[in-house]
Design an enzyme around this catalytic site. Structure first.
Site, PDB file in Angstrom:
ATOM      1  N   THR A 283     -48.494  90.550  35.524  1.00 12.20           N
ATOM      2  CA  THR A 283     -48.084  90.504  34.130  1.00 12.20           C
ATOM      3  C   THR A 283     -47.470  89.158  33.810  1.00 12.20           C
ATOM      4  OG1 THR A 283     -45.769  91.195  34.340  1.00 12.20           O
ATOM      5  CG2 THR A 283     -47.440  92.940  34.329  1.00 12.20           C
ATOM      6  N   ASP A 284     -47.342  88.868  32.530  1.00 11.99           N
ATOM      7  CA  ASP A 284     -46.492  87.773  32.101  1.00 11.99           C
ATOM      8  C   ASP A 284     -45.037  88.262  32.151  1.00 11.99           C
ATOM      9  OD1 ASP A 284     -45.615  85.324  31.150  1.00 11.99           O
ATOM     10  OD2 ASP A 284     -47.161  85.199  29.619  1.00 11.99           O
ATOM     11  N   TYR A 285     -44.131  87.383  31.840  1.00 14.78           N
ATOM     12  CA  TYR A 285     -42.688  87.585  31.992  1.00 14.78           C
ATOM     13  C   TYR A 285     -42.226  88.831  31.228  1.00 14.78           C
ATOM     14  CZ  TYR A 285     -38.191  85.291  33.157  1.00 14.78           C
ATOM     15  OH  TYR A 285     -36.978  84.940  33.700  1.00 14.78           O
ATOM     16  N   THR A 286     -41.821  89.867  31.941  1.00 13.21           N
ATOM     17  CA  THR A 286     -41.306  91.144  31.398  1.00 13.21           C
ATOM     18  C   THR A 286     -42.284  91.822  30.446  1.00 13.21           C
ATOM     19  OG1 THR A 286     -40.090  90.122  29.539  1.00 13.21           O
ATOM     20  CG2 THR A 286     -38.902  90.383  31.626  1.00 13.21           C
ATOM     21  N   ALA A 287     -43.587  91.576  30.609  1.00 11.14           N
ATOM     22  CA  ALA A 287     -44.570  92.127  29.666  1.00 11.14           C
ATOM     23  C   ALA A 287     -44.622  93.650  29.710  1.00 11.14           C
ATOM     24  CB  ALA A 287     -45.952  91.536  29.943  1.00 11.14           C
TER      25      ALA A 287
END
Length: 759
Positions: A283-287
């Site tokens: 995932t991207d950051y905290t997605a």
């Protein structure tokens, strides 16, 4: 002992790595045996990616990292660097966790590591695939020397809306050019052998359609037809996958109602089943956590949705770590799904050779000798010079003479921290030369340079603070604007020419840096107006991470050189071009509109049923505006040179072809100016009749050639049926028989034409 045991297990099963079936068998056997020893908690732990805190690229910072490593609850760490730090963390994993599984270490190595190259949009402006690949290769050498083995790059999102800040991080508006660059970046990072100690695992991002966010506002909604996805937005991702990219990152946006990170159609049906991708998805950051605000449920629910969609590693949010065991017990996820994710993560580490030697990237000697080398800096200077785009050069204002006095004026004239551009998280900002310092070094005592701030970056101090985050501050002068400008004008009195260093700061583009006003800030514009009124020659050195609206500047400023953000060697490269040591050859990878109201504006648009005649304006009941023409200020592919290139008529070897044949198109290009130079010869095609509406032009090829002054060359392109294929409404990839128009020229607007048919 744990480290020795896992090495012995690996040696017993495999001896090296390749891409053949035998190696796959050894890898599968090794991982199967390892997973048979793992608890559910340890498998879920592999799916947890945390930040080391050096270069935070989001609003959350991981805690308790050391304890979690020992407990086997971390599979990867990003934003931690240096062989010593990484060795220490890796030792915790392989010596103090139960099974000794090594950690993968990543960072946002986007356009260089310590030696910074132009921002990706600037790299794309070179149209030079060899140099682009070389920039990624150098980035991999430097980052791996500092202990890293994974990069969250390339970013291949197509964007046709320059309000979106992250257009700076991609390759612009065009499908074909972006796909070519995506493949070269992957090859540069990963090299020929991922187990080599100087390579990085690539991560293609952001899957998918992130650059099409509504209103150019970051993280916003995307709504798009399937045939547009497949024809215009998907190809760069697929090109990167086909080039062998090992990992893929999800995007933040929703897609037709389903956020990408929970989108099974996207992550499984398209990525794995249609394209055959066999690596891991992060995932991207905290997605995953952000799916809560998208309205998909609580953290347990959205974590389960993401796993089922085909996501394998959770960046920073720890939703997998804290909820998957509960979801497994409640039957909301299966052990098969957890096992698949864990297996793919372990395979990634295996392919990097980490099971063979977890410390292969922890060589202090490499860190001392392979970073910021003379050769790397020289290449950065070369690539920067070739990324600059000459937008205007009235009366041959450029190149300047290497004598006399130059007044360097503007808020971008003496700020080294802004030269690398956005997404340069590992750059040494304190020791990066400013434009002034770089020019002084390049020119020595041949030219006297006098310098002045001239204007604040922005009149609004709060806005300037937002625009200069992460150590990119530019000093403010709190005196009245008129007083600052008057003092700058006094500095110019002794000058023969004025170089105005204006535009955006580096953090006015990039993530969460969307803008609705794409003009040069008003306070800088008023400075530029005052400089023009001096009557001295003025050269605008434009810093920008996106296309800007430059209608006034194009009308009033004699010479405009768009330098994007050129990286570590920006100042020297600017001097090289301004004073004629380098003839500019950059071409725009994105259209520059006349004003924001034209956005989205891109060359490969479709016709309407009421098209306006080319070059015409205004006609009632036609597709146009009341207040401005349909034309861009500068078209896609545009860029001037200090010399002049002319094109002959297109010669075709035949006027029609069958599906198994090719047409050869040839055009004579002549350098009839006074300088040697490079030209990007561009090939476009139009499908005149199709089962669905087709773009008015599509880039299908280009060649960057060097011609001495007075030299001519025949440039030849082959057009095959593959160049004519597209996805129809049934998502069949087809070439339909019929008539086509072919264009060859210096940009998407200034072209020669020819016609041919596919039988």
């Amino acid at each position: 002992m744990k480290r020795i045991a896992i090495w012995m297990l690996n040696i017993a099963i495999t001896c090296g790595i390749g891409v053949n079936a035998q190696t796959d068998t050894k890898m599968n056997q090794f991982i199967s045996e390892l997973m048979s020893k793992m608890t559910v908690e340890e498998k879920i732990g592999q799916m947890n990616l945390v930040t080391g805190g050096e270069a935070v690229t989001g609003s959350v910072v991981s805690t308790g990292v050391e304890t979690k490593i020992k407990a086997g609850e971390i599979g990867g760490i990003f934003s931690m660097s240096s062989p010593a730090k990484i060795r220490a963390a890796q030792e915790l994993a392989v010596e103090q966790s139960r099974l000794g599984i090594p950690i993968i270490f990543g960072m946002d190595v986007i356009h260089g590591y310590k030696t910074m190259f132009p921002i990706p949009l600037g790299l794309a402006a070179t149209w030079d695939m060899e140099l682009i690949r070389e920039s990624a290769r150098i980035a991999a050498v430097e980052a791996s020397a500092d202990g890293l083995n994974w990069t969250f790059s390339p970013m291949v999102d197509i964007s046709r809306d320059p309000r979106w800040g992250r257009i700076s991080e991609g390759s612009g508006e065009d499908t074909y050019l972006s796909a070519r660059i995506a493949a070269e970046m992957v090859k540069g990072y990963q090299g020929d052998d991922l187990t080599a100690h100087n390579t990085l695992m690539a991560c293609v991002k952001h899957f998918a359609l992130y650059g099409a966010a509504e209103a150019g506002r970051d993280y916003h909604t995307t709504d798009m037809s399937l045939h547009r996805m497949y024809n215009e937005y998907f190809p760069p991702y697929k090109a990167a996958i086909d080039a062998g990219a090992g990992t893929v990152m999800t995007s933040f946006n929703d897609i037709n109602g389903v956020p990408a990170t929970a989108n099974k159609w996207l992550m499984t049906d398209v990525l794995r089943n249609q394209w055959g991708f066999n690596g891991m998805v992060v995932t991207d950051y905290t997605a995953i956590n952000e799916l809560i605000d998208h309205g998909l449920g609580n953290l347990q629910t959205v974590s389960a949705l993401s796993l089922k969609a085909g996501v394998h590693m959770d960046m920073v949010g720890e939703g997998f770590l804290t909820t998957l065991k509960k979801s497994l017990n409640e039957g909301k996820v299966t052990i098969v799904e957890i096992d698949e994710a864990c297996k793919l993560i372990l395979e990634t580490k295996y392919k990097l050779g980490l099971f063979d030697d977890p410390f292969r990237y922890c060589d202090d000697e490499r860190a001392k000798k392979d970073i910021l080398t003379t050769a790397h800096l020289a290449k950065a200077r070369e690539i920067a010079g070739k990324s600059f785009v000459l937008l205007k050069n009235e009366n041959n204002t450029l190149p300047l003479k290497k004598n006399g006095t130059v007044a360097l004026i503007g808020p971008l004239s003496n700020t080294g921290a802004n030269m690398p551009g956005t997404w340069s998280v590992s750059a040494d900002l304190e020791n990066t030369p400013s434009l002034l310092e770089g020019m002084q070094t390049a020119l020595g005592d041949k030219v006297k340079i006098v310098q002045h701030l001239g204007a604040n970056l922005l009149s609004d101090a709060a806005y300037q603070e937002r625009a200069t985050m992460f150590g990119r501050a530019i000093p403010r002068d709190e005196r009245p604007e008129a007083e600052i400008i008057a003092e700058a004008l006094q500095v110019t009195e002794s000058a023969d020419v004025i170089v105005a260093a204006l535009g955006e700061s580096s953090e006015m583009s990039g993530e969460s840096s969307s803008r609705t006003d794409l003009n040069i800030p008003n306070t800088q514009k008023r400075l530029l107006e005052a400089l023009i009124k001096t009557g001295k020659p003025v050269v605008l050195v434009l810093f920008a991470g996106r296309p800007l609206t430059l209608t006034w500047e194009n009308e009033h400023v004699p010479a405009i050189l768009n330098v994007w953000f050129g990286g570590t060697e920006t100042g020297k490269a600017v001097a090289d071009v301004l004073f004629g040591d380098v003839n500019p050859s950059g071409k725009l990878p994105a259209t520059f509109p006349q004003n924001v109201g034209q956005i989205p504006l891109y060359y490969s648009a479709k016709n309407t049923g009421r098209p306006l005649a080319e070059g015409a304006w205004f006609e009632k009941f036609r597709s146009n505006y009341l207040d401005v023409t349909n034309e861009p200020l500068y078209p896609f592919g545009y860029g001037l040179s200090y010399t002049t290139f002319t094109y002959g008529d297109i010669q075709l070897d035949k006027n029609s072809m069958k599906a198994d044949e090719k047409i050869i198109a040839t055009v004579k290009v002549t350098n009839n100016g006074h300088y040697d130079g490079e030209e990007v010869v561009q090939l476009y095609v139009r499908d005149l009749v199709g089962s669905i509406t087709r773009p008015v032009k599509e880039l299908k090829g280009f060649q960057k050639i060097f011609l001495k002054k007075g030299e001519s060359r025949d440039v030849t392109f082959e057009i095959s049926v593959e160049d004519l294929k597209f996805y129809n409404n049934e998502l069949e990839f087809v070439a339909e028989p019929g008539d086509f128009k072919l264009f060859i020229g210096t940009n998407s607007s200034d072209v020669k034409e020819a016609n041919f048919s596919l039988l």
